[in-house]
Design a protein around this motif. Sequence first.
Motif, mmCIF file in Angstrom:
data_model
loop_
_atom_site.group_PDB
_atom_site.id
_atom_site.type_symbol
_atom_site.label_atom_id
_atom_site.label_comp_id
_atom_site.label_asym_id
_atom_site.label_seq_id
_atom_site.Cartn_x
_atom_site.Cartn_y
_atom_site.Cartn_z
ATOM 1 N N GLY A 6 35.659 39.524 43.166
ATOM 2 C CA GLY A 6 36.556 38.293 42.784
ATOM 3 C C GLY A 6 37.948 38.500 42.933
ATOM 4 N N THR A 8 39.532 36.971 45.186
ATOM 5 C CA THR A 8 40.543 35.779 45.356
ATOM 6 C C THR A 8 40.893 35.101 44.198
ATOM 7 N N GLY A 50 25.504 37.398 45.318
ATOM 8 C CA GLY A 50 24.089 36.827 45.094
ATOM 9 C C GLY A 50 23.015 37.249 45.970
ATOM 10 N N ARG A 69 32.029 38.915 36.932
ATOM 11 C CA ARG A 69 30.540 38.052 37.014
ATOM 12 C C ARG A 69 30.874 36.843 37.436
ATOM 13 N N THR A 70 29.977 36.227 38.448
ATOM 14 C CA THR A 70 30.350 35.208 38.817
ATOM 15 C C THR A 70 29.388 33.914 38.689
ATOM 16 N N SER A 95 33.104 39.124 28.257
ATOM 17 C CA SER A 95 33.810 38.273 27.243
ATOM 18 C C SER A 95 33.777 38.588 25.879
ATOM 19 N N PRO A 129 37.686 39.984 27.406
ATOM 20 C CA PRO A 129 38.902 39.024 27.239
ATOM 21 C C PRO A 129 38.464 37.751 26.765
ATOM 22 N N ASN A 135 42.780 28.383 32.170
ATOM 23 C CA ASN A 135 41.921 27.390 31.800
ATOM 24 C C ASN A 135 42.866 26.196 31.941
HETATM 25 N N1 LIG Z 1 38.054 31.350 31.654
HETATM 26 C C1 LIG Z 1 37.792 32.083 30.459
HETATM 27 O O1 LIG Z 1 38.266 31.519 29.602
HETATM 28 C C2 LIG Z 1 36.991 33.200 30.535
HETATM 29 C C3 LIG Z 1 37.008 34.062 29.124
HETATM 30 C C4 LIG Z 1 36.286 35.283 29.268
HETATM 31 C C5 LIG Z 1 35.779 35.814 30.363
HETATM 32 N N2 LIG Z 1 35.785 34.941 31.570
HETATM 33 C C6 LIG Z 1 35.125 35.469 32.663
HETATM 34 O O2 LIG Z 1 36.073 35.711 33.820
HETATM 35 C C7 LIG Z 1 35.256 35.718 35.054
HETATM 36 C C8 LIG Z 1 36.280 34.567 35.975
HETATM 37 O O3 LIG Z 1 37.388 35.299 36.434
HETATM 38 P P1 LIG Z 1 38.368 34.539 37.082
HETATM 39 O O4 LIG Z 1 38.891 33.450 36.443
HETATM 40 O O5 LIG Z 1 39.562 35.691 37.723
HETATM 41 O O6 LIG Z 1 37.708 34.048 38.403
HETATM 42 P P2 LIG Z 1 37.928 32.766 39.451
HETATM 43 O O7 LIG Z 1 39.474 32.386 39.401
HETATM 44 O O8 LIG Z 1 37.061 31.678 38.776
HETATM 45 O O9 LIG Z 1 37.253 33.506 40.752
HETATM 46 C C9 LIG Z 1 36.128 33.625 40.859
HETATM 47 C C10 LIG Z 1 36.016 34.817 41.885
HETATM 48 O O10 LIG Z 1 34.600 34.990 42.437
HETATM 49 C C11 LIG Z 1 34.416 35.287 43.528
HETATM 50 N N3 LIG Z 1 32.990 34.479 43.734
HETATM 51 C C12 LIG Z 1 32.098 33.540 43.161
HETATM 52 N N4 LIG Z 1 30.979 33.795 43.765
HETATM 53 C C13 LIG Z 1 30.750 34.892 44.435
HETATM 54 C C14 LIG Z 1 29.793 35.573 44.813
HETATM 55 N N5 LIG Z 1 28.409 34.991 44.921
HETATM 56 N N6 LIG Z 1 29.741 36.679 45.384
HETATM 57 C C15 LIG Z 1 30.979 37.340 45.866
HETATM 58 N N7 LIG Z 1 32.305 36.851 45.254
HETATM 59 C C16 LIG Z 1 31.942 35.608 44.515
HETATM 60 C C17 LIG Z 1 35.357 34.084 44.216
HETATM 61 O O11 LIG Z 1 35.735 34.872 45.580
HETATM 62 P P3 LIG Z 1 35.453 33.975 46.916
HETATM 63 O O12 LIG Z 1 35.479 32.409 46.840
HETATM 64 O O13 LIG Z 1 36.601 34.363 47.567
HETATM 65 O O14 LIG Z 1 34.127 34.538 47.586
HETATM 66 C C18 LIG Z 1 36.560 34.362 43.504
HETATM 67 O O15 LIG Z 1 37.233 35.250 44.025
HETATM 68 C C19 LIG Z 1 33.944 35.142 34.698
HETATM 69 O O16 LIG Z 1 33.025 36.142 34.909
HETATM 70 C C20 LIG Z 1 34.054 34.352 33.301
HETATM 71 O O17 LIG Z 1 32.739 34.692 32.714
HETATM 72 C C21 LIG Z 1 36.501 33.789 31.619
#
Ligand SMILES: NC(=O)c1ccc[n+]([C@@H]2O[C@H](COP(=O)([O-])OP(=O)(O)OC[C@H]3O[C@@H](n4cnc5c(N)ncnc54)[C@H](OP(=O)(O)O)[C@@H]3O)[C@@H](O)[C@H]2O)c1
Length: 276
Positions: A6, A8, A50, A69-70, A95, A129, A135
Motif C-alpha cells: 500500500g 502509494t 492478489g 488489506r486491499t 479497522s 484505525p 475520506n
Molecule cells: N478509509 C477508512 O475510513 C478506513 C477505516 C479503517 C480502516 N481502513 C482500511 O485502510 C486501508 C486503506 O488504506 P489507505 O487509505 O492508505 O489505502 P489507499 O490510499 O486506498 O491505497 C490503496 C493501496 O493499496 C495498493 N493496492 C491495491 N490493490 C493492490 C494489490 N492487489 N496488490 C498490491 N497493492 C495493492 C495500492 O497500490 P498501487 O495502486 O500502487 O498498486 C495503494 O497503495 C484498507 O485496508 C481499509 O479497509 C480504512
Amino acid sequence: MILVTGATGNIGSVLVRQLAESGVALRALTRDATRAVVPSGVEVVEGDLGRPESLRPVWEGVESLFLLRTGNEDAEAVLRSARQAGVEHVVMVSSLLAETHPGSPIGGGALQGEQVVRDSGMSWTILRPWEFASNALWWAWEIREHGVVRTAGGDVGSPVIDPADIASVAGRVLTERGHGERIYPLTGPVEITPRERVRSIGRVLGRDLVFEELTAEEERERLKQFMPEEAADLVADADSGGGQQDPGIRTTVEDLTGGPPRTFEQWVNDHADSFR
Ligand SMILES: NC(=O)c1ccc[n+]([C@@H]2O[C@H](COP(=O)([O-])OP(=O)(O)OC[C@H]3O[C@@H](n4cnc5c(N)ncnc54)[C@H](OP(=O)(O)O)[C@@H]3O)[C@@H](O)[C@H]2O)c1
C-alpha cells in the motif's frame, strides 16, 4: 529490511517517507512501478497481493512486513509466502469496526482478516484505525466543481484520524521491539461532524462551501457510485448515525508516538490542493 505494501496510498506514502527519512532499509510495493511516486532513493518493487506468486522476488532480506488489506488480496497465501521467506513480524491495518461493530460486513471482514494474521505463524501487530480524515477526498470533486458537499448525518461526530498518524504508529511498531501480539485502536483527537469538516475545508480554502444534508437513502444511492452495495449500505447507515457505535477517543497515537494526534484541519492543510 521492511516491505511496505500500500506504499502509494494514504497511509503507505507517509510511512515510506518517514522510514526513508530515518534511514531505515525498506522496499515499497506497488502494482505499477512506472506510476508509483516515492521519495528518491527508495527501492520500488512490483507485486500484486492478489497474485502471491508475484511477490516471490520481493522477500529477499525482508524481516518485517507492513500489510494493507486491499480487498483483492489473498492474505493467507501472502503471509505463507512471507513466513517461508523468513519474514518475522507483520503489522496489519484492520479497522476499529472489528471492535465496535463485529457483526457488520466491514467489522466482520476485518476480524476475519485479523485471524489470518494471528494464525500466520509470525509475530503480529494489528492496527485498528477509526474513520480516516482522508475520506473527505470523496467530496473533493463536488467542492472543486460546485463548492458543495452532499452527505447524510451532518451533525454526527466522529473522531476521524489522519492517515499520517496511522503511519507514525506503524513506523514505531515496525522499528521498535515489544509490539508483538498487540492490537492498537486508533482515533483522532476529537469528534468532528461532517458539517464541521466542510467548514474546516472552507476555512483553509478561503471559500464559502455549502453543506447539503441527504437522507440515508439518498446517501446510499450516491455512495453506490463509488463502492460495492454492501459497503454503501453500511457507510450510509453510519454516516446518518444509525449503525455505527461511537468508539470514543483513544489515546494510542499519543501513547505510542509521544505527540498528540493531528487534527482534521491539519490534514486539510496538507491536502488543500486536492480541493482547489
Ligand atoms: N478509509 C477508512 O475510513 C478506513 C477505516 C479503517 C480502516 N481502513 C482500511 O485502510 C486501508 C486503506 O488504506 P489507505 O487509505 O492508505 O489505502 P489507499 O490510499 O486506498 O491505497 C490503496 C493501496 O493499496 C495498493 N493496492 C491495491 N490493490 C493492490 C494489490 N492487489 N496488490 C498490491 N497493492 C495493492 C495500492 O497500490 P498501487 O495502486 O500502487 O498498486 C495503494 O497503495 C484498507 O485496508 C481499509 O479497509 C480504512
